[in-house]
Write an enzyme that holds these catalytic residues in place. Structure first.
Site, PDB file in Angstrom:
ATOM      1  N   ASP A 207       0.819  -1.207   0.000  1.00  0.00           N
ATOM      2  CA  ASP A 207       0.000   0.000   0.000  1.00  0.00           C
ATOM      3  C   ASP A 207       0.854   1.258   0.000  1.00  0.00           C
ATOM      4  O   ASP A 207       0.314   2.366   0.005  1.00  0.00           O
ATOM      5  CB  ASP A 207      -0.926   0.004   1.224  1.00  0.00           C
ATOM      6  CG  ASP A 207      -2.372   0.270   0.850  1.00  0.00           C
ATOM      7  OD1 ASP A 207      -2.725   0.058  -0.334  1.00  0.00           O
ATOM      8  OD2 ASP A 207      -3.156   0.677   1.727  1.00  0.00           O
ATOM      9  N   ASP A 392     -10.080  -4.770  12.960  1.00  0.00           N
ATOM     10  CA  ASP A 392     -10.018  -6.166  13.368  1.00  0.00           C
ATOM     11  C   ASP A 392     -11.160  -6.528  14.324  1.00  0.00           C
ATOM     12  O   ASP A 392     -11.919  -7.475  14.086  1.00  0.00           O
ATOM     13  CB  ASP A 392      -8.656  -6.460  14.008  1.00  0.00           C
ATOM     14  CG  ASP A 392      -8.158  -5.332  14.903  1.00  0.00           C
ATOM     15  OD1 ASP A 392      -8.980  -4.486  15.303  1.00  0.00           O
ATOM     16  OD2 ASP A 392      -6.953  -5.297  15.205  1.00  0.00           O
TER      17      ASP A 392
END
Length: 868
Positions: A207, A392
């Site tokens: 990224d 998460d």
């Protein structure tokens, strides 16, 4: 496509329920209840009646003497029960926690109905703030008891012998701005996992080199992004894995992972349909049934997949297997105070105690890395959630709400890096704080449809915990408000404090040590929370006022500090220290002026002294000690052999890192600096008790397997190229491996028949001696690894990071895993005082430096004016 659940697979476990009658929590079968609606209704009524009686008893009005008998009598009962040999069994554990909860509940009722008195507008505000902080702490205390009522200790579920039933696994390694060398180490370790090559796909998710960044109008940013992408592509090609990047940096880490999920779900021929880049140097057979997500600084052991994938064959509704995060380096708190090798690490309380407790309630959640997820369920939920910056936990909440289950395997099988400076540490914790507050306010877990009542409690507790910054800040200021202004913030007599507050405080300390003593020493939680609290107040209030505002920030890691330095984060603690020190003469003045208030003054004085102790320790934490070692070493005790002067000698390995190791030779040996040695060692992994159970099958299949496949080559090579010639050769009767010419750097190191057994890998590594130290009884050698080839580097990575038992041993082999309360207090006082002295010396040096410059400037101006 899916994971096989045929008869050859391990059968599923019964579904866990709350009301305990039978079952085996240790094996994961969980509690059970009798079938039928009447039994359920009867049990619910019984529990409701017991709760009512419990609350009624906690609110009975008693005289001071009666309360003293009840409070200290129950405290004594708790302490006696803790010393019983059966103190850890479920009935005694439950009795201890209920008794402790009763003591605290009586204190809460006393505070609520007998100590809140209006004494003025400002005084009442201060009083209610303190009361709120206390009730918040009591709530977290009660919910912590509930979560840790009966921690679930799961065992490794072995994969079936038929490898055709093993699931295909995709390994996603997202990276943004981390050093490329860090990524290379993790990818190399993944490529050496003991798993079939045709069932393992490894992806670098870049990224930091997106098309958006490469075409940035900022020429420097574009150049850096292109160079980074080029280096990561080279690593992918060298190690035979896949490289993926995307068009734009949207939704941070969650977006990066979702892009990879979507790409790898498409047919291989359509891999460019989404834009970006997908370069294939790996063995992509088909999208994985399971997805292993690893932060790029989280290096896995060889047995990670063999220990975790089997759980998915056991339960088709399982969406997650989370494993602990083990960190090879101390975090800034432990480094700057020097507690790393003595006291348990700061993260161990969560990963070794809280997560197993959550697992009992089917509430263990995804921690962003070191986790295996089922792709089918993940895609059903829309991929990795991205509405909050803790993607998460948010993802786990969504999947739990859909009725899927999670599992937590308490076996450290990754080795990661903690932030190196306290500033970076607070970037990480601020993100966690704001993300969990976002989940609380945006996702409302307590009212989330699809969650069971106990999952709602667990998730709400996880979110509420991160408000500790506000409570700790109030606890620091509260006694000063009374000593400076005389506000009645705690309206109770000394006798009431002795019979209500003291038993509650002593019992809560005892319970905390009972539940978490092996993973968190007494008073360490108070210090860890206090040092963070001042810097979390802003993020907490910001997240409350605008839950959608927080943005994801990557935690910097891998920094080197060339020298000690004084952090600017010391300033708030000096302000607080001055305030608390001024509180001492204020207490003396109030003691003399108001003799009728001496009980309250004494209590506040003790409180201020404790706060001074915490603040002094905080000063030690925010003075950064240098960190010049590029590769962190970990203490260990392992046997090996070293070839010295043509002879193989037994040695002990004392510490190890990617850069080298320290070995000890008994007796006298003529070893010189810069002498080159060959160190031979053996790495083990998997569950030791399974050796005997598998030995007969190994013996039967060994000859057939060796005859059919005498050697196997490195998997995951670049298509069209030959293998590097490194091979692993099976030998012995136990399925062990001997490395020929280096370590095989591809998946599938152990032979197929070794599934479920210990896989032994032997290493022969060249080292150069850099330090020779004569000691009593032998010679201690400091050595660095010689890396003459890519194969040597791969072998060293596998040797250092491949053995999960090394991380388990580090957890278990401390001198004193559980410290007594008094010992922990004195230990922390000594470490804190030492750190505070360093900070104050540096502060005085800075003050003297700038004061000196100011005086010189004034003198020069005076001379110019006086003698003009």
């Amino acid at each position: 496509m899916g994971i096989s659940t045929s008869k050859d697979a391990v059968p599923r476990l019964p579904r866990r329920r709350f009301f305990i009658r039978s079952g085996d929590p240790e094996n994961g079968s969980g509690p059970k209840v009798p079938d039928g609606k009447p039994a359920w209704m009867l049990r619910i009524l019984c529990v409701a009646a017991c709760v009512c009686v419990f609350l009624y008893a906690a609110d009975i009005h008693l005289t001071i003497l009666q309360q003293a008998v009840v409070g200290y009598g129950l405290l004594g009962l708790v302490l006696v029960l803790m010393r019983l040999p059966s103190a850890k069994t479920q009935p005694i554990r439950t009795l201890i926690l209920l008794t402790a909860a009763f003591i605290t509940l009586r204190y809460c009722f006393f505070r609520t109905f007998y100590s809140l008195t209006y004494t003025g507008f400002l005084a009442s505000i201060a009083m209610l703030l303190l009361y709120g902080a206390e009730m918040y702490s009591a709530l977290i205390y009660f919910s912590g008891m509930f979560v840790n009522l009966w921690p679930l200790k799961r065992k490794v579920v072995q994969l079936p012998e038929n490898r055709a039933l093993w699931p295909i696994v995709d390994i996603f390694i997202p990276t943004y701005n981390e050093p490329e060398e860090m990524v290379k180490i993790t990818v190399s370790s993944c490529s050496q996992m003991d798993y079939p090559a045709d069932k393992l796909n490894i992806y670098i998710l870049d990224d930091g080199g997106t098309i958006q960044k490469r075409n940035s109008p900022d020429a420097a940013q574009a150049l850096a992004a292109n160079e980074r992408a080029s280096r990561l592509k080279k690593i992918a090609q060298e190690l035979g894995v896949n490289y993926i990047t995307r068009e734009m940096n949207e939704h941070a880490k969650a977006g990066n992972l979702n892009n990879a999920l979507q790409r790898t779900r498409l047919a291989y021929a359509e891999k460019t349909a989404l834009g970006g880049e997908w370069l294939n140097w790996g063995t992509v057979s088909s999208p994985g049934d399971l997805v292993l997500i690893l932060d790029c600084d989280h290096v896995p052991t060889m047995d990670f997949l063999k220990n975790t994938a089997g759980l998915f064959l056991k339960d088709e509704k399982l969406f997650l297997v989370q494993t602990p995060h083990f960190f090879i380096n101390p975090n800034p708190i432990e480094k700057n105070l020097g507690t790393h090798n003595d006291a348990p690490n700061e993260n161990e309380m969560f990963y070794r105690a809280v997560q197993p407790g959550l697992d009992f309630w089917n509430s263990s959640f995804f921690c962003g890395s070191a986790a295996l997820l089922r792709r089918k369920h993940l895609e059903e939920a829309g991929g990795i959630s991205g509405d909050t910056i803790t993607e998460d936990a948010e993802t786990a909440l969504s999947l739990h709400a859909k009725g899927y289950r999670s599992a937590y395997l308490l076996k450290p099988m990754i080795c990661g890096l903690s932030p190196d400076t306290f500033e970076d540490f607070m970037i990480q914790r601020s993100r966690w704080t704001q993300g969990m507050i976002q989940i609380l306010l945006l996702k409302k877990p307590f009212f989330k449809k699809g969650l069971s009542w106990y999952q709602r409690l667990c998730y709400t507790n996880n979110c509420l915990f991160w408000f500790f910054g506000l409570a700790r800040s109030i606890f620091i200021i509260a006694p000063l408000v009374y000593l400076f202004f005389g506000f009645g913030i705690y309206n109770a007599s000394p006798a009431q404090i002795l019979v209500y507050a003291v038993p509650h405080l002593l019992c809560s300390m005892a319970i905390t040590n009972y539940l978490f003593g092996e993973v968190r020493w007494p008073f360490f939680s108070e210090l860890f929370e206090t040092v963070q609290s001042i810097f979390l107040v802003g993020p907490i209030i910001g997240a409350i006022l605008n839950p959608s505002a927080p943005k994801f920030k990557v935690t910097p890691k891998g920094k080197n500090l060339d020298s000690d330095y004084l952090s600017l984060l010391s300033v708030p603690f000096y302000i607080i220290l001055v305030m608390t020190l001024v509180g001492l003469p204020a207490a003396a003045a109030r003691w003399s002026e108001y003799p009728m208030q001496r009980g309250a003054i004494a209590a506040c004085l003790a409180w201020v002294l404790f706060n001074i102790f915490l603040v002094m320790s905080c000063l030690g934490i925010v003075y950064e000690l240098r960190q010049i070692r590029r590769q962190h070493r970990i203490l260990t005790t392992e046997k090996a052999k070293a070839r010295i002067a043509g002879a193989d000698l037994d040695v002990n390995i004392h510490d190890i890192s990617l850069g080298g190791l320290s070995i000890f030779l008994h007796g006298e040996h003529p070893v010189r600096v810069n002498e080159r040695l060959m160190v031979s060692a053996e790495g083990n992994y998997s569950d030791r008790p399974s050796i005997k159970a598998r030995r007969a099958a190994l013996i039967r299949k060994r000859r057939e397997a060796v005859a059919a496949e005498p050697a196997f080559a490195v998997a995951g090579n670049i298509p069209g190229q030959e293998t590097s010639g490194i091979h692993a050769r099976r030998s012995g009767m136990d399925g062990s491996l001997t490395m020929a010419g280096g370590l095989a750097s591809g998946p599938g190191l152990c032979p197929p028949e070794s599934a479920g057994s210990v896989c032994r890998v032997r290493y022969s590594i060249p080292v150069t001696v850099k330090r020779v130290q004569q000691t009593d009884g032998g010679v201690k050698l400091g050595c660095i690894f010689e890396t003459d080839s890519v194969e040597d580097v791969s072998q060293i990575i596998a040797f250092v990071y491949g053995d999960s038992s090394r991380w388990e041993n580090f957890w278990q082999n401390r001198k004193d895993p559980r410290a007594r309360i008094a010992i922990a207090l004195f230990y922390l006082f000594f470490k804190g005082a030492k750190g505070a002295r360093r900070n104050m010396q540096a502060t005085l040096a800075v003050v003297a430096k700038y004061t000196g410059r100011g005086m010189e400037s004034l003198w020069e101006k005076w001379k110019k004016y006086a003698f003009a």
